[in-house]
Design a protein around this motif. Structure first.
Motif, PDB file in Angstrom:
ATOM      1  N   TYR A 126       0.831  -1.202   0.000  1.00  0.00           N
ATOM      2  CA  TYR A 126       0.000   0.000   0.000  1.00  0.00           C
ATOM      3  C   TYR A 126       0.871   1.259   0.000  1.00  0.00           C
ATOM      4  O   TYR A 126       0.528   2.261  -0.635  1.00  0.00           O
ATOM      5  N   ALA A 127       2.007   1.197   0.697  1.00  0.00           N
ATOM      6  CA  ALA A 127       2.929   2.334   0.684  1.00  0.00           C
ATOM      7  C   ALA A 127       3.406   2.607  -0.740  1.00  0.00           C
ATOM      8  O   ALA A 127       3.480   3.759  -1.182  1.00  0.00           O
ATOM      9  N   ALA A 128       3.696   1.530  -1.470  1.00  0.00           N
ATOM     10  CA  ALA A 128       4.175   1.686  -2.847  1.00  0.00           C
ATOM     11  C   ALA A 128       3.096   2.228  -3.772  1.00  0.00           C
ATOM     12  O   ALA A 128       3.401   2.806  -4.826  1.00  0.00           O
ATOM     13  N   SER A 129       1.830   2.064  -3.388  1.00  0.00           N
ATOM     14  CA  SER A 129       0.735   2.507  -4.249  1.00  0.00           C
ATOM     15  C   SER A 129       0.331   3.952  -4.004  1.00  0.00           C
ATOM     16  O   SER A 129      -0.416   4.526  -4.800  1.00  0.00           O
ATOM     17  N   LEU A 130       0.804   4.560  -2.934  1.00  0.00           N
ATOM     18  CA  LEU A 130       0.307   5.876  -2.544  1.00  0.00           C
ATOM     19  C   LEU A 130       0.659   6.974  -3.542  1.00  0.00           C
ATOM     20  O   LEU A 130      -0.126   7.900  -3.762  1.00  0.00           O
ATOM     21  N   ILE A 131       1.830   6.884  -4.153  1.00  0.00           N
ATOM     22  CA  ILE A 131       2.193   7.926  -5.117  1.00  0.00           C
ATOM     23  C   ILE A 131       1.272   7.870  -6.334  1.00  0.00           C
ATOM     24  O   ILE A 131       0.887   8.901  -6.892  1.00  0.00           O
ATOM     25  N   ALA A 132       0.898   6.659  -6.733  1.00  0.00           N
ATOM     26  CA  ALA A 132      -0.032   6.522  -7.851  1.00  0.00           C
ATOM     27  C   ALA A 132      -1.428   6.989  -7.449  1.00  0.00           C
ATOM     28  O   ALA A 132      -2.146   7.589  -8.266  1.00  0.00           O
ATOM     29  N   GLN A 133      -1.829   6.733  -6.211  1.00  0.00           N
ATOM     30  CA  GLN A 133      -3.124   7.197  -5.731  1.00  0.00           C
ATOM     31  C   GLN A 133      -3.153   8.727  -5.674  1.00  0.00           C
ATOM     32  O   GLN A 133      -4.163   9.359  -5.990  1.00  0.00           O
ATOM     33  N   THR A 134      -2.025   9.322  -5.287  1.00  0.00           N
ATOM     34  CA  THR A 134      -1.924  10.785  -5.284  1.00  0.00           C
ATOM     35  C   THR A 134      -2.051  11.331  -6.696  1.00  0.00           C
ATOM     36  O   THR A 134      -2.713  12.351  -6.939  1.00  0.00           O
ATOM     37  N   CYS A 138      -9.658  11.646  -9.920  1.00  0.00           N
ATOM     38  CA  CYS A 138     -10.138  10.264  -9.860  1.00  0.00           C
ATOM     39  C   CYS A 138     -10.226   9.763  -8.426  1.00  0.00           C
ATOM     40  O   CYS A 138      -9.509  10.230  -7.531  1.00  0.00           O
ATOM     41  N   ASP A 139     -11.082   8.760  -8.219  1.00  0.00           N
ATOM     42  CA  ASP A 139     -11.279   8.178  -6.892  1.00  0.00           C
ATOM     43  C   ASP A 139     -10.252   7.103  -6.563  1.00  0.00           C
ATOM     44  O   ASP A 139      -9.899   6.911  -5.393  1.00  0.00           O
ATOM     45  N   GLN A 140      -9.817   6.379  -7.577  1.00  0.00           N
ATOM     46  CA  GLN A 140      -8.915   5.247  -7.360  1.00  0.00           C
ATOM     47  C   GLN A 140      -7.972   5.105  -8.544  1.00  0.00           C
ATOM     48  O   GLN A 140      -8.183   5.694  -9.608  1.00  0.00           O
ATOM     49  N   VAL A 141      -6.939   4.282  -8.330  1.00  0.00           N
ATOM     50  CA  VAL A 141      -5.966   4.023  -9.388  1.00  0.00           C
ATOM     51  C   VAL A 141      -6.037   2.561  -9.806  1.00  0.00           C
ATOM     52  O   VAL A 141      -6.254   1.675  -8.982  1.00  0.00           O
ATOM     53  N   VAL A 142      -5.886   2.304 -11.096  1.00  0.00           N
ATOM     54  CA  VAL A 142      -5.806   0.949 -11.642  1.00  0.00           C
ATOM     55  C   VAL A 142      -4.359   0.683 -12.010  1.00  0.00           C
ATOM     56  O   VAL A 142      -3.726   1.477 -12.726  1.00  0.00           O
ATOM     57  N   PHE A 143      -3.820  -0.448 -11.533  1.00  0.00           N
ATOM     58  CA  PHE A 143      -2.431  -0.800 -11.807  1.00  0.00           C
ATOM     59  C   PHE A 143      -2.341  -1.809 -12.939  1.00  0.00           C
ATOM     60  O   PHE A 143      -3.162  -2.726 -13.049  1.00  0.00           O
ATOM     61  N   MET A 151      -7.056  -2.598  -8.612  1.00  0.00           N
ATOM     62  CA  MET A 151      -7.050  -1.230  -8.136  1.00  0.00           C
ATOM     63  C   MET A 151      -6.246  -1.155  -6.847  1.00  0.00           C
ATOM     64  O   MET A 151      -5.744  -2.163  -6.363  1.00  0.00           O
ATOM     65  N   GLY A 152      -6.126   0.050  -6.273  1.00  0.00           N
ATOM     66  CA  GLY A 152      -5.288   0.230  -5.098  1.00  0.00           C
ATOM     67  C   GLY A 152      -5.609  -0.691  -3.950  1.00  0.00           C
ATOM     68  O   GLY A 152      -4.714  -1.159  -3.254  1.00  0.00           O
ATOM     69  N   GLY A 153      -6.881  -0.981  -3.729  1.00  0.00           N
ATOM     70  CA  GLY A 153      -7.250  -1.884  -2.648  1.00  0.00           C
ATOM     71  C   GLY A 153      -8.411  -2.779  -3.020  1.00  0.00           C
ATOM     72  O   GLY A 153      -9.098  -3.299  -2.143  1.00  0.00           O
TER      73      GLY A 153
END
Length: 364
Positions: A208-216, A223-228, A240-242
């Motif tokens: 989740y820490a690694a995903s935070l920059i993409a969520q930002t 956008c509400d969420q990020v798709v990886f 998605m992030g979670g």
């Protein structure tokens, strides 16, 4: 590990419990993850004593040394689950032993102490029983956060010899903004969540820490969420992030990315697959490229898209934004299949719909 003596949680109730009227006010429309119950369940492990010191006590801060292993080497895992209040006042959990099983898998991947599934569930039950007044009725629920972290004080790259397991709880309402029936997502082409051989299938804080920059980045795009996408080719949709993703195709089938070791095996995901198959819906667990998604949305081959997870349960995806533009899914709102799956799943969780598979675990 000490498995000979059954572990029982000793309850020490808070001496300053929240008054009932304040609890009732707190659970009316709580912000997600901001209001917490009065107690926590804790359990400790060491390589000499195994699991010990099981208790439910007043929620309080932990005291850890600056050299505590979790602060330096990130040995930490967690789960997300919910307790629901039925219309008859009963309190229940949804598939808690699946959370316990996934917790053990995460612990194994992170070289942490193995917590027996029955002890995991017993800890959750013990906390919910003490703080049962905090379980909202209606559309609310009590979000439960079991977690474990390396607590040994040392510097050195090795697995810790000491761990703390804890369960905390918070009353919650909808995960996304009230009134929103579909979310807007950002497809990241620069950042990845996990790579083959990594910790993508473990529910650990580092993912989740690694995903935070993409969520930002997603938030900056409105956008509400990020798709990886996948780490190797930046082509294949992962999650998605979670949350896990499902695509409703024009032939009525469901498509979802396969569990390849880089995707978290969601319990909500597994439940949706099982329910869909029971209804005769074809579910394909297969790789799906982002370019194909974009083309299929334009042609109408993809009719609906939804994300799923413990916090948001089932949430429609209405708009997709990416570096080269954006596109809509259907009419940009929740579709019929998504709505039907959401209603059925939440109905089972809340005891409003028949539970043919015995997923509801009643506490009291």
């Amino acid at each position: 590990m000490n498995t000979e003596t059954p572990i029982e949680f000793v309850v020490s109730s808070s001496t300053t419990p929240t008054p009932r009227d304040q609890i009732e006010a707190s659970i009316v429309n709580p912000a997600f993850g901001r209001v917490f119950t009065d107690h926590m369940a804790t359990l400790r492990w060491s390589n000499t004593e195994g699991w010990h010191d099981a208790k439910v006590e007043a929620r309080r801060p932990f005291q850890i040394d600056p050299s505590c292993a979790v602060l330096h080497y990130a040995q930490e895992i967690f789960e997300g689950m919910k307790a629901y209040r039925g219309e008859n006042g009963s309190i229940s959990l949804f598939r808690p032993f699946e959370n316990a099983k996934r917790f053990r898998a995460s612990a194994a991947r992170m070289a942490m102490a193995d917590l027996p599934e029955e002890v995991f569930v017993k800890a959750v039950e013990a906390l919910v029983k003490v703080d049962r007044d905090w379980v909202p009725g209606g559309d609310g629920s009590l979000y439960l956060r079991p977690f474990m972290f390396a607590s040994e004080s040392f510097l050195g790259v090795r697995a810790s010899n000491e761990y703390v397991f804890c369960v905390i709880a918070c009353p919650v309402g909808p995960y996304f903004k009230a009134g929103k029936t579909a979310v807007t997502v950002w497809v990241s082409d620069q950042y990845t969540r996990a790579a083959p051989g990594g910790t993508g299938a473990a529910k650990c804080g580092g993912n989740y820490a690694a995903s935070l920059i993409a969520q930002t980045e997603a938030a900056a795009q409105g956008c509400d969420q990020v798709v990886f996408l996948d780490a190797a080719e930046h082509r294949w949709i992962e999650e998605m992030g979670g949350m896990n993703l499902f695509f409703v195709m024009d032939d009525g089938s469901l498509l979802t990315p396969p569990l390849s070791g880089t995707i978290l095996p969601g319990i909500t995901r597994a439940s949706i697959i099982e329910l869909a198959k029971r209804e005769g819906i074809v579910v394909n667990e297969a790789p799906y490229a982002f370019d194909a998604w974009r083309a299929d949305a334009a042609s109408g081959r993809v009719r609906e898209v939804f994300a799923c997870g413990t916090a948001a349960v089932v949430t429609a995806v209405g708009q997709v934004r990416h570096a080269a533009g954006e596109f809509s899914i259907g009419n940009g709102d929740e579709g019929e299949v998504t709505r039907r799956i959401r209603v059925q799943l939440t109905g089972i969780q809340r005891g409003k719909v028949a539970d043919p598979l015995g997923w509801v675990h009643t506490i009291s």
